[in-house]
Design a protein around this motif. Structure first.
Motif, mmCIF file in Angstrom:
data_model
loop_
_atom_site.group_PDB
_atom_site.id
_atom_site.type_symbol
_atom_site.label_atom_id
_atom_site.label_comp_id
_atom_site.label_asym_id
_atom_site.label_seq_id
_atom_site.Cartn_x
_atom_site.Cartn_y
_atom_site.Cartn_z
ATOM 1 N N ASP A 31 59.690 106.676 48.274
ATOM 2 C CA ASP A 31 59.094 105.413 49.282
ATOM 3 C C ASP A 31 59.912 104.985 50.128
ATOM 4 O O ASP A 31 60.693 104.067 49.832
ATOM 5 C CB ASP A 31 58.267 104.562 48.419
ATOM 6 N N PHE A 32 60.108 105.702 51.124
ATOM 7 C CA PHE A 32 60.948 105.167 52.373
ATOM 8 C C PHE A 32 60.247 104.859 53.513
ATOM 9 O O PHE A 32 60.747 104.700 54.821
ATOM 10 C CB PHE A 32 61.922 106.411 52.911
ATOM 11 N N GLU A 33 59.310 104.309 53.340
ATOM 12 C CA GLU A 33 58.070 103.789 54.213
ATOM 13 C C GLU A 33 58.678 102.427 54.992
ATOM 14 O O GLU A 33 58.725 102.540 56.425
ATOM 15 C CB GLU A 33 56.658 103.478 53.988
ATOM 16 N N GLU A 34 59.346 101.619 54.375
ATOM 17 C CA GLU A 34 60.057 100.515 55.113
ATOM 18 C C GLU A 34 61.355 100.883 55.985
ATOM 19 O O GLU A 34 61.542 100.555 56.834
ATOM 20 C CB GLU A 34 60.607 99.394 53.971
ATOM 21 N N GLU A 35 62.059 101.916 55.220
ATOM 22 C CA GLU A 35 63.214 102.496 56.058
ATOM 23 C C GLU A 35 62.806 103.095 57.285
ATOM 24 O O GLU A 35 63.192 103.272 58.296
ATOM 25 C CB GLU A 35 64.059 103.367 55.226
ATOM 26 N N ASN A 36 61.653 103.883 57.131
ATOM 27 C CA ASN A 36 61.165 104.708 58.185
ATOM 28 C C ASN A 36 60.474 103.788 59.573
ATOM 29 O O ASN A 36 60.836 104.215 60.342
ATOM 30 C CB ASN A 36 59.936 105.518 57.758
ATOM 31 N N GLN A 37 60.129 102.470 59.202
ATOM 32 C CA GLN A 37 59.776 101.627 60.115
ATOM 33 C C GLN A 37 61.160 101.271 60.909
ATOM 34 O O GLN A 37 61.094 100.995 62.322
ATOM 35 C CB GLN A 37 59.200 100.515 59.665
ATOM 36 N N VAL A 38 62.163 101.271 60.376
ATOM 37 C CA VAL A 38 63.408 101.016 61.189
ATOM 38 C C VAL A 38 63.935 102.092 62.180
ATOM 39 O O VAL A 38 64.308 101.688 63.336
ATOM 40 C CB VAL A 38 64.547 100.861 60.173
ATOM 41 N N PHE A 39 63.726 103.413 61.282
ATOM 42 C CA PHE A 39 63.890 104.427 62.395
ATOM 43 C C PHE A 39 63.073 104.515 63.590
ATOM 44 O O PHE A 39 63.503 104.912 64.719
ATOM 45 C CB PHE A 39 63.626 105.979 61.384
ATOM 46 N N SER A 61 72.359 103.000 58.830
ATOM 47 C CA SER A 61 72.866 101.889 58.482
ATOM 48 C C SER A 61 72.224 101.233 57.287
ATOM 49 O O SER A 61 72.777 100.559 56.401
ATOM 50 C CB SER A 61 73.149 100.889 59.637
ATOM 51 N N VAL A 62 70.752 100.955 57.375
ATOM 52 C CA VAL A 62 69.858 100.666 56.377
ATOM 53 C C VAL A 62 70.141 101.384 55.074
ATOM 54 O O VAL A 62 69.984 100.743 53.932
ATOM 55 C CB VAL A 62 68.370 100.665 56.725
ATOM 56 N N GLN A 63 70.012 102.533 54.996
ATOM 57 C CA GLN A 63 70.152 103.566 53.908
ATOM 58 C C GLN A 63 71.563 103.303 53.361
ATOM 59 O O GLN A 63 71.760 103.192 52.015
ATOM 60 C CB GLN A 63 70.243 104.837 54.263
ATOM 61 N N LEU A 64 72.651 103.157 53.998
ATOM 62 C CA LEU A 64 73.975 102.977 53.530
ATOM 63 C C LEU A 64 74.017 101.606 52.659
ATOM 64 O O LEU A 64 74.602 101.542 51.784
ATOM 65 C CB LEU A 64 74.917 103.272 54.571
ATOM 66 N N GLU A 65 73.467 100.578 53.411
ATOM 67 C CA GLU A 65 73.413 99.152 52.767
ATOM 68 C C GLU A 65 72.591 99.264 51.354
ATOM 69 O O GLU A 65 73.092 98.315 50.540
ATOM 70 C CB GLU A 65 72.573 98.263 53.805
ATOM 71 N N ARG A 66 71.556 100.147 51.290
ATOM 72 C CA ARG A 66 70.852 100.353 50.120
ATOM 73 C C ARG A 66 71.262 101.432 49.134
ATOM 74 O O ARG A 66 70.434 101.788 48.157
ATOM 75 C CB ARG A 66 69.155 100.223 50.579
ATOM 76 N N LEU A 67 72.443 101.765 49.397
ATOM 77 C CA LEU A 67 72.860 103.018 48.656
ATOM 78 C C LEU A 67 72.597 102.810 47.257
ATOM 79 O O LEU A 67 72.417 103.948 46.467
ATOM 80 C CB LEU A 67 74.412 103.315 48.950
ATOM 81 N N ASP A 68 73.047 101.729 46.795
ATOM 82 C CA ASP A 68 73.017 101.384 45.303
ATOM 83 C C ASP A 68 71.523 100.985 44.818
ATOM 84 O O ASP A 68 71.322 100.427 43.488
ATOM 85 C CB ASP A 68 74.011 100.489 44.666
ATOM 86 N N ARG A 69 70.487 100.731 45.876
ATOM 87 C CA ARG A 69 69.402 100.426 45.363
ATOM 88 C C ARG A 69 68.288 101.785 44.993
ATOM 89 O O ARG A 69 68.143 102.488 46.136
ATOM 90 C CB ARG A 69 68.564 99.630 46.544
ATOM 91 N N ILE A 70 67.908 101.676 43.986
ATOM 92 C CA ILE A 70 67.251 103.106 43.603
ATOM 93 C C ILE A 70 65.988 103.089 44.240
ATOM 94 O O ILE A 70 64.875 102.215 44.342
ATOM 95 C CB ILE A 70 67.086 103.148 41.947
ATOM 96 N N ALA A 71 65.483 104.185 45.067
ATOM 97 C CA ALA A 71 64.175 104.085 45.635
ATOM 98 C C ALA A 71 63.242 104.336 44.985
ATOM 99 O O ALA A 71 63.284 104.796 43.749
ATOM 100 C CB ALA A 71 64.522 105.464 46.585
ATOM 101 N N ARG A 112 71.725 108.559 49.281
ATOM 102 C CA ARG A 112 70.958 107.791 48.361
ATOM 103 C C ARG A 112 69.903 108.484 47.855
ATOM 104 O O ARG A 112 69.356 108.109 46.659
ATOM 105 C CB ARG A 112 70.347 106.636 49.400
ATOM 106 N N VAL A 113 69.447 109.654 48.495
ATOM 107 C CA VAL A 113 68.327 110.435 48.092
ATOM 108 C C VAL A 113 68.802 111.056 46.528
ATOM 109 O O VAL A 113 68.071 111.190 45.594
ATOM 110 C CB VAL A 113 68.150 111.563 48.881
ATOM 111 N N PHE A 114 70.077 111.685 46.743
ATOM 112 C CA PHE A 114 70.489 112.225 45.433
ATOM 113 C C PHE A 114 70.856 111.136 44.362
ATOM 114 O O PHE A 114 70.669 111.323 43.098
ATOM 115 C CB PHE A 114 72.105 112.948 45.713
ATOM 116 N N ARG A 115 71.373 109.907 44.701
ATOM 117 C CA ARG A 115 71.512 108.820 43.698
ATOM 118 C C ARG A 115 70.447 108.577 43.145
ATOM 119 O O ARG A 115 70.145 108.180 41.874
ATOM 120 C CB ARG A 115 72.252 107.616 44.361
ATOM 121 N N SER A 116 69.208 108.288 43.929
ATOM 122 C CA SER A 116 67.969 107.993 43.395
ATOM 123 C C SER A 116 67.281 108.962 42.400
ATOM 124 O O SER A 116 66.453 108.798 41.556
ATOM 125 C CB SER A 116 66.991 107.610 44.481
#
Length: 305
Positions: free
Chosen positions: A20-28, A38-48, A86-90
């Motif tokens: 669920d990357f809908e919130e991030e997609n709105q940034v894009f 930048s948003v994905q890097l900031e959330r790198l440790d936040r599990i999607a 982030r995808v692989f970490r999640s």
């Protein structure tokens, strides 16, 4: 000796289909790919959070055992490699055995489907889906907002297909749209002994059939398929005969004669449903994970920027 994916059921999907990357997609969409990175890097440790295709992927991967690896899932995404971290970490956090990914940073990713030998591509990007279909790969645009209820059958993968323009070609649909229901019924009755030409999703049904055969006996997962079509008697017979001629089977068949498919899919509870008509997809997405197959006469080619 090089590693090979030959003999495996290979599913490729975008990161937005899996998570669920809908919130991030709105940034894009509101800024650019740099802001998205930048948003994905900031959330790198936040599990999607799981996305619309997550339950299907988890169940398909469960066909793999210590003795046999039968399914491969690959991330094929327009995202950049940084976002791929982030995808692989999640995926690892959710205990999904996904090891491979291709990240193209905005470029169309479909050209890698051939190298992967994929039999299914899921993406939220309509242009990528159309490109993949044009290249001969079963592909669907996911509805990220689809309802998800896959816990009812944790040991069974359930997949439902529309018939015309999905499993079969749109030959009969063209007759219907040009001349109406009466002409369609006559055409199908007259051609009942002639198999319908294959549609874009025949290769997926074939691959699922092979997976089912390879997994016979004690297995961690089972597979159940359904044909959910607006056809009704007597036009149903040609569809059934076509599957028989192909040497393929479905476990359930629903010949609904124009009834709303959503209510029936709610009872079947598939992990994914594929249809070529957006009206059916919108109805189905209220109840089950849904993918739009942009093929056939109902999906004319759109001019692109």
């Amino acid at each position: 000796m090089p590693v090979s994916l030959d003999g495996k059921l290979v599913v490729a999907l975008s990161s937005r289909a899996l998570f669920d990357f809908e919130e991030e997609n709105q940034v894009f969409e509101g800024h650019d790919d740099r802001a998205y990175m930048s948003v994905q890097l900031e959330r790198l440790d936040r599990i999607a959070r799981p996305g619309v295709a997550f339950p299907l992927v988890r169940k398909l991967l469960a066909f793999n055992t210590a003795e046999a690896s039968r399914v491969e899932v690959v991330i094929l995404s327009r995202n950049d490699p940084v976002s791929g971290l982030r995808v692989f970490r999640s995926a690892r956090a959710h205990q999904l055995s996904i090891e491979r990914g291709v990240f193209t940073r905005g470029r169309p990713p479909f050209r890698y489907l051939k190298a992967l030998g994929a039999v299914l591509f899921l993406s939220a990007n309509e242009a990528d889906v159309r490109d993949a279909l044009d290249a001969g790969f079963p592909s669907a645009r996911v509805y990220p907002e689809s309802a998800r209820n896959a816990e009812q059958y944790p040991d069974e993968v359930r997949i439902a297909f529309d018939g015309d323009a999905v499993l079969f070609s749109d030959e009969a649909e063209r007759v219907y749209q040009a001349n109406g229901l009466g002409a369609f019924t006559t055409h199908e009755t007259d051609n009942v002994a002639s198999p319908l030409p294959p549609g874009p999703f025949k290769p997926l049904l074939q691959a699922l059939h092979r997976l089912q055969q390879a997994s016979e006996g004690p297995a961690p997962m089972r597979l159940r398929t359904a044909l959910v079509t607006a056809r009704s008697a007597p036009a149903h017979e040609r569809a059934v005969r076509t599957l028989m001629q192909w040497g393929l089977e479905v476990d359930e068949a629903m010949f609904l004669g124009g009834l709303d498919k959503g209510a029936f899919l709610r009872e079947f509870e598939p992990d994914f449903f594929f249809d070529d008509q957006t009206g059916h997809c919108e109805s189905a997405s209220q109840f089950v994970p849904t993918g739009h197959v942009a093929s056939g006469i109902s999906n004319p080619v759109k001019l692109r920027d």
